[in-house]
Design a protein around this motif. Sequence first.
Motif, PDB file in Angstrom:
ATOM      1  N   VAL A 148       0.832  -1.204   0.000  1.00  0.00           N
ATOM      2  CA  VAL A 148       0.000   0.000   0.000  1.00  0.00           C
ATOM      3  C   VAL A 148       0.869   1.258   0.000  1.00  0.00           C
ATOM      4  N   LEU A 149       1.935   1.260   0.798  1.00  0.00           N
ATOM      5  CA  LEU A 149       2.817   2.425   0.864  1.00  0.00           C
ATOM      6  C   LEU A 149       3.521   2.661  -0.473  1.00  0.00           C
ATOM      7  N   ILE A 150       3.860   1.578  -1.159  1.00  0.00           N
ATOM      8  CA  ILE A 150       4.482   1.730  -2.477  1.00  0.00           C
ATOM      9  C   ILE A 150       3.474   2.301  -3.471  1.00  0.00           C
ATOM     10  N   ALA A 151       2.237   1.818  -3.407  1.00  0.00           N
ATOM     11  CA  ALA A 151       1.186   2.355  -4.278  1.00  0.00           C
ATOM     12  C   ALA A 151       0.958   3.832  -3.995  1.00  0.00           C
ATOM     13  N   ARG A 152       0.978   4.216  -2.715  1.00  0.00           N
ATOM     14  CA  ARG A 152       0.799   5.630  -2.363  1.00  0.00           C
ATOM     15  C   ARG A 152       1.893   6.490  -2.991  1.00  0.00           C
ATOM     16  N   ALA A 153       3.125   5.985  -2.980  1.00  0.00           N
ATOM     17  CA  ALA A 153       4.223   6.732  -3.585  1.00  0.00           C
ATOM     18  C   ALA A 153       4.041   6.855  -5.100  1.00  0.00           C
ATOM     19  N   LEU A 154       3.619   5.782  -5.739  1.00  0.00           N
ATOM     20  CA  LEU A 154       3.434   5.810  -7.190  1.00  0.00           C
ATOM     21  C   LEU A 154       2.322   6.772  -7.599  1.00  0.00           C
ATOM     22  N   ALA A 155       1.323   6.931  -6.737  1.00  0.00           N
ATOM     23  CA  ALA A 155       0.178   7.787  -7.068  1.00  0.00           C
ATOM     24  C   ALA A 155       0.590   9.231  -7.300  1.00  0.00           C
TER      25      ALA A 155
END
Length: 265
Positions: A148-155
């Motif tokens: 989830v934290l990686i997805a947040r960064a990609l967003a």
Amino acid sequence: MNLQVTDGEFNYPGGRTLFVNVSFELPPGEILAILGPNGAGKTTLLKCITGLLGWKKGGTLIDGKPLNSWPADEVWKHISYVPQARSLVFSYTVREMVLMGRAPFVKWFSLPTRHDVKMARWALKKIGIEYLMDKSCSEISGGELQMVLIARALASEPHILVLDEPESHLDFRNQILVLDILEKLAREQKISCIINTHYPEHALRLADQTLILGKDGRHIVGNVDHVVTEDILRDFFGVNVKIIVLKDRERQVRTVLPLTLTMNY
């Protein structure tokens, strides 16, 4: 964007110097892996690079401009930082957590736009965790939270992506998934990536450059093939290792096998 660190040095007040004269340049689309034993200062180095901690000497430059001269809101439009996963007190949903990655682009007292929502959904899909969208972050596993934290960064559509042990808490499948995603982002979208990892074989798998920190303040940085060698790993980690080359279909895979502790470490 081009990231450069010149003569970086850091020590905590009254503490030992963690590293001195750290210098490297990371062009768009390249990956730098940071290795080192526990306590060598890998996380601290990431925080110095991103401006979360101030260098004692030297500094970080983005496109030739000192990072500390950039407005803070501009910095986080270009750099995304993924910390190590920690348990969360607040029960945000996964959807809400990933949407927070758009914060640098949302004005005060404004709501996220359609584009913000679209990018959050894209990031969830890119990481393969759409199925978690409506779950609470306090109810998912540590590995799922890391994703989830990686997805947040990609967003946030970063130009530079900095990740602190992104494969921690992940099973074999998701470790490979994350490594493949980072490699694809770097090669296809020209995102520069810095990854702090405990796994030398992960550096060999995807990095262009590698920086190894030692507990004695030493470091070495350069092309991954010149830095991640049996002799250098033995020197910095105090472990006799063997690097084994395997062939998987059309790709060569190198793994690092630890054998014995050295006597003089």
